[in-house]
Design an enzyme around this catalytic site. Structure first.
Site, mmCIF file in Angstrom:
data_model
loop_
_atom_site.group_PDB
_atom_site.id
_atom_site.type_symbol
_atom_site.label_atom_id
_atom_site.label_comp_id
_atom_site.label_asym_id
_atom_site.label_seq_id
_atom_site.Cartn_x
_atom_site.Cartn_y
_atom_site.Cartn_z
ATOM 1 N N GLU A 104 0.823 -1.222 0.000
ATOM 2 C CA GLU A 104 0.000 0.000 0.000
ATOM 3 C C GLU A 104 0.853 1.267 0.000
ATOM 4 O OE1 GLU A 104 -2.843 -0.464 3.239
ATOM 5 O OE2 GLU A 104 -4.126 -1.656 1.948
ATOM 6 N N GLU B 208 -5.735 -7.992 -1.644
ATOM 7 C CA GLU B 208 -6.440 -7.780 -0.374
ATOM 8 C C GLU B 208 -7.850 -7.311 -0.673
ATOM 9 O OE1 GLU B 208 -4.961 -5.397 2.879
ATOM 10 O OE2 GLU B 208 -2.895 -5.915 2.361
HETATM 11 C C1 BG6 Z 1 -4.631 -3.085 4.603
HETATM 12 C C2 BG6 Z 1 -3.323 -3.595 5.139
HETATM 13 O O1 BG6 Z 1 -4.637 -1.707 4.708
HETATM 14 O O2 BG6 Z 1 -5.805 -3.411 5.254
HETATM 15 C C3 BG6 Z 1 -3.437 -4.793 6.075
HETATM 16 O O3 BG6 Z 1 -2.420 -3.887 4.104
HETATM 17 C C4 BG6 Z 1 -4.655 -4.592 6.958
HETATM 18 O O4 BG6 Z 1 -2.238 -4.904 6.775
HETATM 19 C C5 BG6 Z 1 -5.893 -4.544 6.095
HETATM 20 O O5 BG6 Z 1 -4.770 -5.545 7.965
HETATM 21 C C6 BG6 Z 1 -7.192 -4.425 6.868
HETATM 22 O O6 BG6 Z 1 -7.117 -3.388 7.763
HETATM 23 P P1 BG6 Z 1 -7.444 -3.585 9.299
HETATM 24 O O7 BG6 Z 1 -7.091 -2.335 9.927
HETATM 25 O O8 BG6 Z 1 -8.874 -3.915 9.354
HETATM 26 O O9 BG6 Z 1 -6.589 -4.723 9.747
#
Ligand code: BG6
Length: 480
Positions: free
Chosen positions: A185, A379
């Site tokens: 990111e 993701e």
């Molecule tokens: C992304 C990151 O921003 O979102 C992850 O790359 C992160 O590391 C994921 O866990 C979800 O965000 P969160 O804060 O719900 O864990």
């Protein structure tokens, strides 16, 4: 017209994604050094605490809990977890390497052999099941020493430490890993410099200057890594990784449309343009001028950026953003994590992240129109509270619905002509949340018995979504 079944390409990389600091635990084992995640407290205060300019990067167990220290103990349970991934039929597993396992302080010349050996074991285990690793080299876990002694990515010296780290990985794992991502990111860095760039700006005035300079250093480091990776592993595929947040205008007022366009370009396109096209976008000049930003670009940097462009674009997608030029005080803070205002057409998760599957189709089309490079969603997912029923089942239909709608949006985008390599939903096994350090914000197909206060047996349990996703993979996305 939308379709009911979708044609995912043969060889489509279905799988799941995690990051070292959020699941490994064993934070001081086998020579690992401290990293940023090790000093991040659990709970909703997390990002606020670590972003305070006076934050001392020390552990204070009297005041906070530190869920990343033990994670979900993947370090010792990786065999059990990978067997579960294989049972779901994963073709790929996106994971990251903890920089401070390999170089505990970040600036050593010799790597920590025990750290290298751990990932050898993980890759060998994946190989047993024909699961292709996709490895993020840096996922929010810069060695602490590089923050406290060097000031993080503001300091140009960090480029050479990163290059040495990346090159060490390429040489050591050249027969085991083909797909690599340089920085997780990367475009989130200016929004939250501490996570991506390892420093907290002293003031709002220095924030922009320092973040954009830090980003320049990361661009150079990424380009150097891409070049080295291609030389050391000729068949390697190396991607950038963007948090992609399509930006809508609140209404058709041209002032708002222009504002949304500016926000979109700066957040979504700035980094991609450098890493994919190998040059700074034209709009950057005006932005730099109006914000008193002067980048220190050394001789040879711009050539390097051209030589080290990425092979594909990977992205995380969780939400869209709706922008308005003049926000009323009530509207400020009502939008998503990255900003904006509330979108009246969307519902949100329990953490206020607006759910927008069509936004994924829009984003994929925007990215493909702009770059014509293969895309990889590394993701996506729903952070939600799960309930274990008395009979032990976890009926996460809300997660299934969320994922189904996003996979349908991917299918639509493929029909639109987008070249999509794969899909690795986030947190395929429950892990520590990055933004809040909570365990109760769960994303997994696999439940892990660990609670926010650190209690729990760490036992793994299959959720309803586990069985659903297995069938999705088995039918290559035909059965949703
Ligand atoms: C992304 C990151 O921003 O979102 C992850 O790359 C992160 O590391 C994921 O866990 C979800 O965000 P969160 O804060 O719900 O864990």
């Amino acid at each position: 017209m939308t379709q009911t079944t979708y044609n995912f390409p043969k060889g489509f990389l279905w799988g799941g994604a995690t990051a070292a600091n959020q699941l490994e635990g064993a934070y001081l084992e086998d020579g690992k050094g401290m990293n940023l995640a090790d000093v991040m407290p659990g709970g909703k205060v997390r990002l606020k605490v670590i972003s305070e300019p006076g934050f001392d990067f020390k552990i204070d167990k009297e005041k906070y809990v530190y869920p990343n220290h033990d994670g979900i103990d993947f370090y010792h349970r990786y065999k059990e977890d990978i067997a579960l991934f294989a049972e779901m039929g994963f073709k790929t597993y996106r994971m990251s390497i903890a920089w401070s396992r390999i170089f505990p302080n970040g600036d050593e010349s010799e790597p920590n052999e025990k750290g290298l050996a751990f990932y050898d074991r993980v890759f060998d285990e994946l190989k047993k099941y024909d699961i292709e690793p996709v490895v993020t080299i840096s996922h929010y876990e810069i060695p602490l020493h590089l923050i406290t002694e060097y000031g993080g990515w503001r300091n140009r010296k960090v480029i050479e430490f990163f290059e040495h780290y990346a090159t060490t990985l390429f040489k050591h794992y050249k027969n085991k890993v083909k797909y690599w991502l340089t920085f997780n990111e990367i475009n989130g860095a200016t929004h939250m410099p501490i996570l991506g760039l390892g420093f907290s700006p002293e003031s709002e005035e220095t924030k922009l200057q320092d973040s954009f300079q830090g980003l320049h250093h990361q661009f150079v480091a990424s380009a150097l890594a891409v070049k080295a990776g291609h030389e050391i592993i000729p068949e390697s595929q190396i991607g950038c990784m963007l948090v992609y947040v399509p930006t809508y205008s609140y209404d058709s007022n041209p002032e708002n449309v222009m504002h949304a366009l500016q926000e979109e370009r700066l957040f979504n396109n700035y980094c991609g343009d450098v890493q994919v096209r190998g040059e700074y976008p034209a709009f950057a000049n005006r932005f730099f001028k109006e914000n008193d930003i002067t980048l220190d670009i050394k001789e040879g940097d711009l050539e390097l950026l051209k030589e080290g462009t990425v092979d594909f674009i990977s992205l995380s997608y969780y939400m869209s953003r709706t922008e308005k030029k003049n926000k009323t005080p009530e509207e400020i803070g009502q939008g998503n994590l990255i900003g904006g205002v509330k979108n009246p057409f969307l519902n949100a998760s329990d953490w206020g992240w607006e759910i927008d599957p069509t936004g994924l189709r829009i984003g994929l089309n925007q990215l493909y129109d702009r770059y014509q490079k293969p895309l990889f969603i590394v993701e996506n997912g729903l952070g939600a509270y799960d309930k274990v029923e008395e009979d032990g089942s976890i009926n996460d239909d809300y997660r299934i619905d969320y994922l189904r709608e996003h996979i349908q949006a991917m299918g639509e985008a493929i029909e639109d002509g987008v070249e999509l390599m794969g899909y690795t939903p986030w947190g395929c096994i429950d892990l520590v949340s990055a933004s809040t350090g909570e365990m109760s914000k769960r994303y997994g197909f696999i439940y892990v018995d660990k609670q926010d206060d650190g209690t729990g047996t760490l036992d793994r349990k299959k959720k309803k979504s586990f069985h659903w996703y297995k069938e999705v993979i088995e039918t290559n996305g035909k059965k949703l």
